[in-house]
Scaffold this active site. Structure first.
Site, PDB file in Angstrom:
ATOM      1  N   LYS A 227      -3.411 -11.056  -7.144  1.00  0.00           N
ATOM      2  CA  LYS A 227      -4.689 -10.958  -5.681  1.00  0.00           C
ATOM      3  C   LYS A 227      -6.079  -9.788  -6.264  1.00  0.00           C
ATOM      4  CE  LYS A 227      -5.519  -8.864  -2.053  1.00  0.00           C
ATOM      5  NZ  LYS A 227      -6.476  -8.890  -0.995  1.00  0.00           N
TER       6      LYS A 227
ATOM      7  N   LYS B   1     -10.325  -4.670  -4.458  1.00  0.00           N
ATOM      8  CA  LYS B   1     -11.325  -4.190  -5.042  1.00  0.00           C
ATOM      9  C   LYS B   1     -10.777  -2.636  -5.368  1.00  0.00           C
ATOM     10  CE  LYS B   1     -13.063  -4.076  -0.409  1.00  0.00           C
ATOM     11  NZ  LYS B   1     -12.068  -3.603   0.347  1.00  0.00           N
TER      12      LYS B   1
ATOM     13  N   LYS C 277       1.120  -1.078   0.243  1.00  0.00           N
ATOM     14  CA  LYS C 277       0.124   0.200  -0.455  1.00  0.00           C
ATOM     15  C   LYS C 277       0.949   1.176  -0.045  1.00  0.00           C
ATOM     16  CE  LYS C 277      -4.320  -1.570   1.339  1.00  0.00           C
ATOM     17  NZ  LYS C 277      -5.447  -2.076   2.040  1.00  0.00           N
TER      18      LYS C 277
END
Ligand code: AQP
Length: 331
Positions: free
Chosen positions: A195, A198, A113
């Site tokens: 992966k 969203k 992130k």
């Protein structure tokens, strides 16, 4: 005998994907009667990435409705919004003092992130696993059903719990991650070695639980596979393996059964069948979510009573923690 405790959560960020559904929510639905369950909407985790306040509020209610539409029964499990139970933040503060900066810097999600949001590497992003440890430990949860990506965070929760117990005496139940054999890591439809997420900017990479039928079928038709035109699962075939896993979950069969069903068929027919099966399975969930969202009073009631139930359980743990660490409570 008392049921064992279970805790899990999802963030109201972006649109909930079939990855979140397969890896987490669908398992919660299966396990809700077996355990004493607390399922939160993790809005405090969500703000570690910039969120639009109005959207966050809207998505929080939408996720509550989605939980119920997917089959979680608010009479059976506590469904609530994380920020509505202040003990999460309070316990996180105490646990921060037992967590080392170096450990947090090494977390895979933090590194990912930080790369994705290089302009906003805030303390909350780094502290995400400690807040998650607080979420879990507050409820003395024995099991935490999560997708594979969250395994590392449950492991650090175990470390923090053991550290606290060693320093202050037995206080926390040390939780175990519950990761299903199949579907714990649903992959991106565009980059099957990554992966499904969203927040992926490529909208063709994920399927939302709320995508309409045409969109779902289109996204599956575009799914990246390989060129050998053989429908079987295997490490050398990540795209097809992912589609077989998704199909088997929504069809209610095993991957082997799915392989047999499509033996000798072409990729085009297979992808269409996966898309149609997923769209058929999601249609009733979508209709139920829309029906629930029209009844805001009901949803507010569910969240209020869920928060009350969570608060009662959380307060018990927090009082114990405050006593153990030596906070003065009036003597
Ligand atoms: N691709 C996936 N396959 C299986 N399980 C998954 N989960 C997430 N992605 C997959 C599981 O869903 C639960 C809720 O996830 P979250 O909302 O806490 O966020 P996340 O793990 O960070 O998932 P996303 O979709 O990648 O969200 P963003 O993009 O906002 O970071 C967890 O149990 C997770 O394991």
């Amino acid at each position: 005998m008392d049921k064992k405790r279970m805790y899990s959560a999802a963030q109201p960020t972006g649109k909930i994907t079939i990855g979140n559904y397969i890896g987490a929510i669908s398992n919660w639905v299966k396990l809700q009667h077996e355990y004493d369950c607390f399922f939160a909407i993790a809005d405090m985790h969500a703000i570690t990435i910039k969120q639009d306040p109005q959207e966050l509020r809207r998505r929080t209610l939408e996720l509550a409705a989605l939980y119920i539409a997917c089959g979680l029964d608010p009479e059976v499990c506590a469904l609530y919004v994380q920020s509505n139970v202040s003990a999460h933040a309070e316990l996180a503060w105490v646990l921060n003092t037992l967590t080392y900066v170096g450990e947090m810097e090494r977390m895979t999600q933090f590194k990912d992130k930080s790369r994705k949001h290089a302009d906003n590497i805030n303390m909350g992003l780094m502290d995400y696993p400690v807040l998650m440890a607080a979420d879990i430990l507050l409820y003395q949860a024995e099991y935490v059903p999560v997708g594979f990506d969250q395994k590392q965070h449950v492991e650090i929760t175990r470390d923090i719990a053991n550290r606290f117990n060693n320093r202050y005496g037995e206080t926390f139940t040390v939780p175990t991650p519950l990761i299903m054999k199949s579907g714990a890591k649903i992959m991106s439809l565009q980059e099957p070695d990554k992966k499904m997420s969203k927040s992926d900017e490529n909208i063709n990479a994920w399927v939302s639980l709320l995508d309409d039928r045409d969109t779902i079928i289109r996204k599956f038709k575009r799914a990246v596979t390989d060129s050998d035109n053989c429908i079987r699962a295997g490490e050398d075939k990540p795209g097809i393996t992912n589609l077989l896993t998704i199909y088997s979950v929504f069809r209610g069969c095993t991957v082997e059964e799915a392989e047999k069903e499509f033996a000798g068929k072409g990729y085009g027919d297979f992808k269409l069948a996966v898309g149609e099966t997923v769209a058929d399975a999601l249609a009733p969930i979508q209709a139920e979510q829309a029906r629930l969202l029209a009844d805001k009073a009901y949803l507010n009631g569910v969240l209020a009573s869920g928060a009350e139930r969570a608060f009662k359980a959380a307060r018990k743990t927090l009082s114990k923690v405050y006593r153990k660490v030596g906070f003065y409570r009036g003597e």
